[in-house]
Design an enzyme around this catalytic site. Structure first.
Site, short mmCIF file in Angstrom:
data_model
loop_
_atom_site.label_atom_id
_atom_site.label_comp_id
_atom_site.label_asym_id
_atom_site.label_seq_id
_atom_site.Cartn_x
_atom_site.Cartn_y
_atom_site.Cartn_z
N ASP A 201 0.87 -1.20 0.00
CA ASP A 201 0.00 0.00 0.00
C ASP A 201 0.89 1.24 0.00
OD1 ASP A 201 -2.18 1.92 0.58
OD2 ASP A 201 -3.34 0.16 1.16
N GLY A 227 4.51 1.13 -1.37
CA GLY A 227 4.71 1.39 -2.79
C GLY A 227 3.43 1.89 -3.44
N ASP A 228 3.59 2.24 -4.73
CA ASP A 228 2.47 2.76 -5.51
C ASP A 228 2.21 1.74 -6.62
OD1 ASP A 228 1.07 4.02 -7.63
OD2 ASP A 228 1.64 5.99 -6.86
N PHE A 229 1.02 1.14 -6.61
CA PHE A 229 0.80 0.05 -7.58
C PHE A 229 0.72 0.52 -9.04
CE2 PHE A 229 -3.57 -0.09 -5.29
CZ PHE A 229 -4.14 0.88 -6.10
N ARG A 244 -11.66 -4.02 -3.16
CA ARG A 244 -12.24 -2.67 -3.29
C ARG A 244 -11.24 -1.70 -3.92
NH1 ARG A 244 -14.85 -1.91 2.66
NH2 ARG A 244 -12.98 -3.01 3.31
N HIS A 247 -12.94 -0.85 -8.09
CA HIS A 247 -14.12 0.05 -8.11
C HIS A 247 -13.74 1.51 -7.85
CE1 HIS A 247 -15.49 -0.02 -3.56
NE2 HIS A 247 -14.26 0.40 -3.69
N ASP A 248 -12.46 1.77 -7.54
CA ASP A 248 -12.03 3.15 -7.26
C ASP A 248 -11.62 3.92 -8.51
OD1 ASP A 248 -12.25 2.84 -4.49
OD2 ASP A 248 -10.17 2.20 -4.26
N ASN A 294 -22.21 5.53 -4.63
CA ASN A 294 -21.21 6.02 -3.68
C ASN A 294 -19.87 6.24 -4.38
OD1 ASN A 294 -20.58 6.63 -0.89
ND2 ASN A 294 -19.25 4.84 -0.98
C1 LIG Z 1 -10.89 1.48 -0.90
S1 LIG Z 1 -9.42 1.16 -0.04
C2 LIG Z 1 -9.45 -0.60 0.05
C3 LIG Z 1 -8.55 -1.14 1.09
C4 LIG Z 1 -8.55 -2.65 1.26
N1 LIG Z 1 -8.15 -3.35 0.06
C5 LIG Z 1 -9.90 -3.10 1.74
O1 LIG Z 1 -10.64 -3.73 0.98
O2 LIG Z 1 -10.22 -2.81 2.91
C6 LIG Z 1 -8.17 1.49 -1.23
C7 LIG Z 1 -6.76 1.24 -0.75
O3 LIG Z 1 -5.87 1.44 -1.87
C8 LIG Z 1 -4.74 2.14 -1.43
N2 LIG Z 1 -4.16 2.83 -2.59
C9 LIG Z 1 -4.67 3.88 -3.27
N3 LIG Z 1 -3.85 4.23 -4.29
C10 LIG Z 1 -2.81 3.37 -4.23
C11 LIG Z 1 -1.63 3.23 -5.03
N4 LIG Z 1 -1.42 4.04 -6.06
N5 LIG Z 1 -0.77 2.25 -4.70
C12 LIG Z 1 -1.00 1.44 -3.64
N6 LIG Z 1 -2.11 1.51 -2.87
C13 LIG Z 1 -3.00 2.48 -3.15
C14 LIG Z 1 -5.29 3.07 -0.36
O4 LIG Z 1 -4.25 3.53 0.48
C15 LIG Z 1 -6.28 2.17 0.34
O5 LIG Z 1 -5.69 1.43 1.37
#
Ligand SMILES: C[S@@+](CC[C@H](N)C(=O)[O-])C[C@H]1O[C@@H](n2cnc3c(N)ncnc32)[C@H](O)[C@@H]1O
Length: 338
Positions: A201, A227-229, A244, A247-248, A294
């Site tokens: 994350d 890291g940044d995926f 989740r 869906h973002d 949402n």
């Molecule tokens: C909607 S939350 C879901 C968290 C977890 N997977 C869950 O279902 O509870 C999105 C997650 O993606 C992470 N995230 C957002 N952009 C990211 C990126 N570029 N690289 C890694 N993680 C990222 C956020 O920090 C957050 O923890």
């Protein structure tokens, strides 16, 4: 001609009042003050939480009506559902998601019409903030912790069912991308004793994950990777998960992420998704339809049908894709690389 029954409309006129009453009671710390079976009168509670006695009494009576509090001889106490899910220090608390809903989602939903008109989230109009969506959650230590605690509370309810939806016993190393507090990695390690896992994350989230994972009995099998995926190389894994996450994001970012996951997996490796799956004709389930709205108000993304997931996953190269409803808030999809 007789008029149709107005009950559904009247119920929806009032529905938000019920949610907001629970949000306010959690935000004021009502359920925390009643911890462990303590029973208090409205005047005493009002002093403790710093509220107007009449206003608080109405809120407390509303919570009795909502099935959250009991009232006996003028004293209020937590019912088990409140003691377990609405108290902040309960291990199964949903207060993180409630406080995040109260502060962020409730206000964003206030601008739903604009989101529908423009097809775009409402962060600029509601909070005068623009930029990448997760910046908003990470703008302060408090909002970050609230958001992640919210993910955690919901995750505890869903992740055990998601990891049990398919037999994942053949996999050796799971990397949960955007894994937040590590609830999915923990549930997977609990169910599959020979599995090792990693939570990947953003650095700000990994700081918090360290605390949650540190408290888990499987901490020695769970690595934490900042890291940044989208930008960084992905770690080695024969099983990735995205809970989740799809869906973002907008379609082109999903394609990029799925291509990276597919390229990194060995043959026979797989990707596990945890999302709410919409019915094929998008007529339900209601919780998934509401979640899709949402996502409209707060992200770039949306919820999908299984056929829509199959299409994007097959486009990325996955051959076999299966979806399972779990009965928990999140469903599961498993895509295998042949
Ligand atoms: C909607 S939350 C879901 C968290 C977890 N997977 C869950 O279902 O509870 C999105 C997650 O993606 C992470 N995230 C957002 N952009 C990211 C990126 N570029 N690289 C890694 N993680 C990222 C956020 O920090 C957050 O923890």
């Amino acid at each position: 001609m007789t008029s149709p029954d107005p009950t559904p409309v009247i119920d929806l006129i009032e529905a938000f009042r019920r949610s907001k009453a629970m949000f306010a009671a959690v935000a004021l710390g009502v359920f925390d003050r009643l911890e462990g079976g303590r029973a208090l009168e409205a005047t005493v509670l009002a002093r403790q939480v710093g509220a107007n006695p009449d206003g608080l009494e109405r809120l407390l009576d509303a919570c009795v009506g909502l099935g959250l509090l009991a009232k006996e001889k003028g004293a209020y106490s937590n019912l088990p559902v409140a003691e377990t899910y609405l108290r902040r220090s309960s291990p199964r608390t949903l207060s993180g998601y409630i406080l995040y809903s109260n502060k962020a989602l409730y206000a964003l939903w206030g601008n739903l019409e604009g989101a529908v008109r423009e097809g775009k989230h409402r962060w600029p109009e509601t909070f005068q903030m623009d930029g990448p969506i997760f910046d908003h959650f990470f703008q302060s230590e408090e909002s970050k912790r609230q958001f992640l605690a919210g993910m955690h509370g919901y995750g505890l309810v869903s992740s055990p069912s998601v990891v049990a939806a398919f037999d994942l016993g053949r996999f050796r190393r799971l990397v949960d991308l955007g894994g937040a507090t590590g609830h999915l990695a923990t549930a997977a390690c609990e169910r599959y004793p020979s599995l090792r896992a990693a939570v990947f994350d953003l650095p700000a989230a990994i700081e918090v994950a360290r605390e949650y994972v540190g408290r888990s009995p499987y901490a020695d099998r769970i690595e934490l990777i900042a890291g940044d995926f989208f930008r960084d190389p992905l770690p080695e894994a024969d099983l990735f998960s995205l809970g989740r996450i799809l869906h973002d994001w907008a379609e082109e970012k999903i394609r990029l992420l799925l291509a990276k996951v597919y390229a990194k997996l060995p043959r026979g490796g797989a990707l596990l998704l945890a999302e709410r799956i919409l019915d094929d004709d998008k007529s339900g389930p209601l919780s998934a339809l509401m979640q899709s709205l949402n996502m409209l108000v707060c992200t770039e993304g949306k919820e999908r049908t299984l056929a829509e997931y199959v299409a994007v996953l097959k486009e990325a190269g996955f051959t076999s894709v299966e979806g399972r409803r779990t009965g928990a808030p999140l469903d599961a999809v498993l895509a295998v690389k042949a």
